[in-house]
Design a protein around this motif. Structure first.
Motif, PDB file in Angstrom:
ATOM      1  N   SER A  47       0.807  -1.224   0.000  1.00 39.73           N
ATOM      2  CA  SER A  47       0.000   0.000   0.000  1.00 39.73           C
ATOM      3  C   SER A  47       0.842   1.277   0.000  1.00 39.73           C
ATOM      4  O   SER A  47       0.348   2.341  -0.347  1.00 39.73           O
ATOM      5  CB  SER A  47      -0.923   0.013   1.219  1.00 39.73           C
ATOM      6  N   TRP A  53      -4.699   0.617   5.993  1.00 39.43           N
ATOM      7  CA  TRP A  53      -5.125   1.439   4.878  1.00 39.43           C
ATOM      8  C   TRP A  53      -6.351   2.273   5.253  1.00 39.43           C
ATOM      9  O   TRP A  53      -6.289   3.104   6.150  1.00 39.43           O
ATOM     10  CB  TRP A  53      -5.402   0.571   3.663  1.00 39.43           C
ATOM     11  N   ASP A  54      -7.497   2.068   4.577  1.00 35.37           N
ATOM     12  CA  ASP A  54      -8.648   2.929   4.813  1.00 35.37           C
ATOM     13  C   ASP A  54      -9.245   2.757   6.212  1.00 35.37           C
ATOM     14  O   ASP A  54      -9.897   3.682   6.718  1.00 35.37           O
ATOM     15  CB  ASP A  54      -9.741   2.667   3.766  1.00 35.37           C
ATOM     16  N   GLN A  94      -4.104  11.421   3.703  1.00 35.89           N
ATOM     17  CA  GLN A  94      -5.380  10.726   3.774  1.00 35.89           C
ATOM     18  C   GLN A  94      -6.456  11.744   4.118  1.00 35.89           C
ATOM     19  O   GLN A  94      -6.160  12.821   4.663  1.00 35.89           O
ATOM     20  CB  GLN A  94      -5.352   9.609   4.823  1.00 35.89           C
ATOM     21  N   ASN A 155     -11.289  -6.064  -0.214  1.00 36.49           N
ATOM     22  CA  ASN A 155     -11.946  -5.288   0.832  1.00 36.49           C
ATOM     23  C   ASN A 155     -11.129  -5.329   2.119  1.00 36.49           C
ATOM     24  O   ASN A 155     -10.954  -4.311   2.798  1.00 36.49           O
ATOM     25  CB  ASN A 155     -13.349  -5.853   1.070  1.00 36.49           C
ATOM     26  N   PHE A 158      -7.825  -3.280   1.738  1.00 37.99           N
ATOM     27  CA  PHE A 158      -8.052  -1.845   1.850  1.00 37.99           C
ATOM     28  C   PHE A 158      -8.590  -1.442   3.221  1.00 37.99           C
ATOM     29  O   PHE A 158      -8.690  -0.257   3.525  1.00 37.99           O
ATOM     30  CB  PHE A 158      -9.043  -1.379   0.782  1.00 37.99           C
ATOM     31  N   GLN A 160     -11.632  -1.774   4.058  1.00 38.03           N
ATOM     32  CA  GLN A 160     -12.839  -1.070   3.658  1.00 38.03           C
ATOM     33  C   GLN A 160     -14.089  -1.708   4.266  1.00 38.03           C
ATOM     34  O   GLN A 160     -14.020  -2.687   5.010  1.00 38.03           O
ATOM     35  CB  GLN A 160     -12.936  -1.042   2.132  1.00 38.03           C
ATOM     36  N   TYR A 259      -5.755   6.440  -7.174  1.00 38.75           N
ATOM     37  CA  TYR A 259      -6.899   5.672  -6.688  1.00 38.75           C
ATOM     38  C   TYR A 259      -7.817   5.196  -7.817  1.00 38.75           C
ATOM     39  O   TYR A 259      -8.687   4.352  -7.601  1.00 38.75           O
ATOM     40  CB  TYR A 259      -7.713   6.498  -5.683  1.00 38.75           C
ATOM     41  N   ASN A 262      -8.370   1.159  -9.067  1.00 37.40           N
ATOM     42  CA  ASN A 262      -9.364   0.200  -8.604  1.00 37.40           C
ATOM     43  C   ASN A 262     -10.794   0.656  -8.889  1.00 37.40           C
ATOM     44  O   ASN A 262     -11.740   0.058  -8.378  1.00 37.40           O
ATOM     45  CB  ASN A 262      -9.197  -0.061  -7.102  1.00 37.40           C
ATOM     46  N   TYR A 326     -15.540   1.070  -6.343  1.00 32.70           N
ATOM     47  CA  TYR A 326     -14.224   0.465  -6.530  1.00 32.70           C
ATOM     48  C   TYR A 326     -14.331  -1.054  -6.373  1.00 32.70           C
ATOM     49  O   TYR A 326     -15.389  -1.577  -6.027  1.00 32.70           O
ATOM     50  CB  TYR A 326     -13.229   1.064  -5.535  1.00 32.70           C
ATOM     51  N   TYR A 328     -13.440  -3.072  -4.159  1.00 34.53           N
ATOM     52  CA  TYR A 328     -13.881  -3.572  -2.862  1.00 34.53           C
ATOM     53  C   TYR A 328     -15.384  -3.382  -2.651  1.00 34.53           C
ATOM     54  O   TYR A 328     -15.934  -3.874  -1.671  1.00 34.53           O
ATOM     55  CB  TYR A 328     -13.096  -2.915  -1.720  1.00 34.53           C
ATOM     56  N   HIS A 363      -6.820  -3.572 -11.068  1.00 34.40           N
ATOM     57  CA  HIS A 363      -5.849  -2.473 -10.968  1.00 34.40           C
ATOM     58  C   HIS A 363      -4.742  -2.614 -12.008  1.00 34.40           C
ATOM     59  O   HIS A 363      -4.232  -1.616 -12.525  1.00 34.40           O
ATOM     60  CB  HIS A 363      -5.261  -2.404  -9.558  1.00 34.40           C
TER      61      HIS A 363
END
Length: 412
Positions: A47, A53-54, A94, A155, A158, A160, A259, A262, A326, A328, A363
């Motif tokens: 990443s 990540w998110d 971010q 998912n 990320f 997510q 970004y 994805n 995306y 995810y 991706h």
């Protein structure tokens, strides 16, 4: 298509399923190993940032809110500075991108250290997904193919919320006819990512499910009110003034951005093809209207369609209806693939296998200039709609009377 048939049709199907699952598991292991391998700065080599990540946004944003600094969420500079204080001075930029209501989920997680919180979030949301797809009666192999699908793995990579939002969408659609209040509550919770629920009101209106509409409205209002009571009434005006504007700017940024690798919607595909903002929005509007028309037709009373078929088709149409999505967010594609593989007498096995694994390669293809990932949900939706329409046409054809009921021919 024969929706009532839910067994793998032969040994070749079982072998293909095993090969695809094995290949997916190998690729998943590769990505997950890279995610948790760190460079000299302590960042993931996959990443380039935190391995969470998110999820680090949800955890840190809730932490700021609990510490009395909820206003930082709507101030990009203050938010980034606080993130770097919490994690690393070298942390890449971010942004906070969620409605304030998601803080109700983030606050309990923020009471934990981030690693166990990430594990609770990831495995907990996948468990919710498993519960949501159980009423679809996919069978053990197909159910496993969903919860271990590349989309679910992406998912998790990320950090997510795709597993949770898919669970809420499918769970609500499944429950809508028989348990409308429960369905409405799930749809109300889905407002943590409202653009994925664009089709829900049209499904409920077409089916005349007023109890679910009222329950969804009441749940949405209650969540908004509770969020305001806990974190301040200013959070909602700030969200619409700052966060929504920020995310619109990110979506409309010149193509390509990192970004975008994805991205998987009509809007982003149009941008990749060189269309301007107005044309991209125009094409997305056409697709959104087509998806709305499709679910309205699908959910009208009297439609001779098995309910679970209607549910999975609506879930994949939801991806086509939104401009912002995306890989995810495409867990519903895995659900549709599993359903078609199990419920179709002669499924196109190789194509379904490619569609199931596509989230791992989106991706790579996007970065190479082949941004046609939206064709995956579009093809699945078109196939299912054509099959439902054809079955309806066959039922409407007049039948010839049997020999026993034909009038005898008499000579004049």
């Amino acid at each position: 298509m024969k929706p009532s048939q839910t067994n793998i049709s032969g040994r070749s199907d079982a072998c293909l399923a095993a090969v695809v699952l094995l290949a997916g598991s190998v690729i998943a292991a590769y990505y997950l190993r890279a995610l948790w391998t760190f460079d000299e700065k302590g960042f993931s080599i996959l990443s380039g940032g935190l391995p969470y990540w998110d999820f680090s946004n949800l955890w840190a944003g809730a932490r700021m809110a609990l510490d009395g600094h909820v206003a930082y969420l709507f101030d990009v500079d203050a938010y980034r500075m606080t993130l770097r204080t919490l994690f690393s001075p070298d942390l890449p930029n971010q942004e906070w991108s969620y409605p304030p209501s998601i803080l109700l989920l983030g606050a309990p997680l923020a009471a934990l250290p981030i690693f166990p919180a990430y594990l609770v979030w990831t495995f907990g949301t996948v468990f919710c997904l498993w519960l949501a797809i159980r009423p679809l009666r996919l069978g053990r192999i197909a159910g496993l193919a969903v919860v271990l699908s590349p989309a679910v793995v992406m998912n998790a990579i990320f950090g997510q919320n795709g597993a949770l939002t898919t669970a809420l969408l499918i769970g609500g659609l499944v429950a809508a006819p028989g348990r409308p209040v429960l369905a409405g509550m799930m749809f109300g919770l889905l407002t943590i990512k409202p653009h994925l629920g664009i089709l829900v009101p049209f499904c409920l209106l077409a089916s005349g499910n007023w109890r679910a509409i009222l329950a969804a409205s009441a749940t949405t209002f209650a969540i908004a009110a509770i969020t305001a009571l806990f974190f301040g009434f200013a959070v909602w005006p700030q969200f619409f003034a700052e966060t929504r504007t920020l995310m619109t700017g990110i979506m409309e940024a010149p193509y390509p951005q990192p970004y975008h690798s994805n991205a998987i919607t009509v809007f982003f595909t149009a941008r990749a093809a060189g269309f301007g903002l107005a044309a991209a929005y125009g094409l997305q509007t056409v697709m959104s209207v087509a998806a709305i028309a499709a679910v309205t037709w699908l959910w009208l009373p009297g439609r001779e369609t098995e309910h679970r078929e209607r549910v999975v088709l609506t879930a994949v149409l939801a991806i086509l209806a939104t401009p912002y999505g995306y890989t995810y967010d495409t867990i519903s594609v895995a659900v549709v693939v599993a359903f078609l593989f199990m419920a179709t007498a002669r499924p196109p096995r190789a194509i379904l296998g490619i569609f199931w694994v596509y989230a791992f390669f989106a991706h790579i293809l996007n970065n190479a200039g082949f941004s046609f990932g939206v064709l995956v949900p579009l093809s699945l939706a078109a196939w299912m709609l054509a099959s439902i329409w054809a079955r309806g046409r066959i039922r409407q054809l007049p039948r010839e009377p049997s020999i026993a009921h034909r009038k005898p021919h008499t000579a004049s």
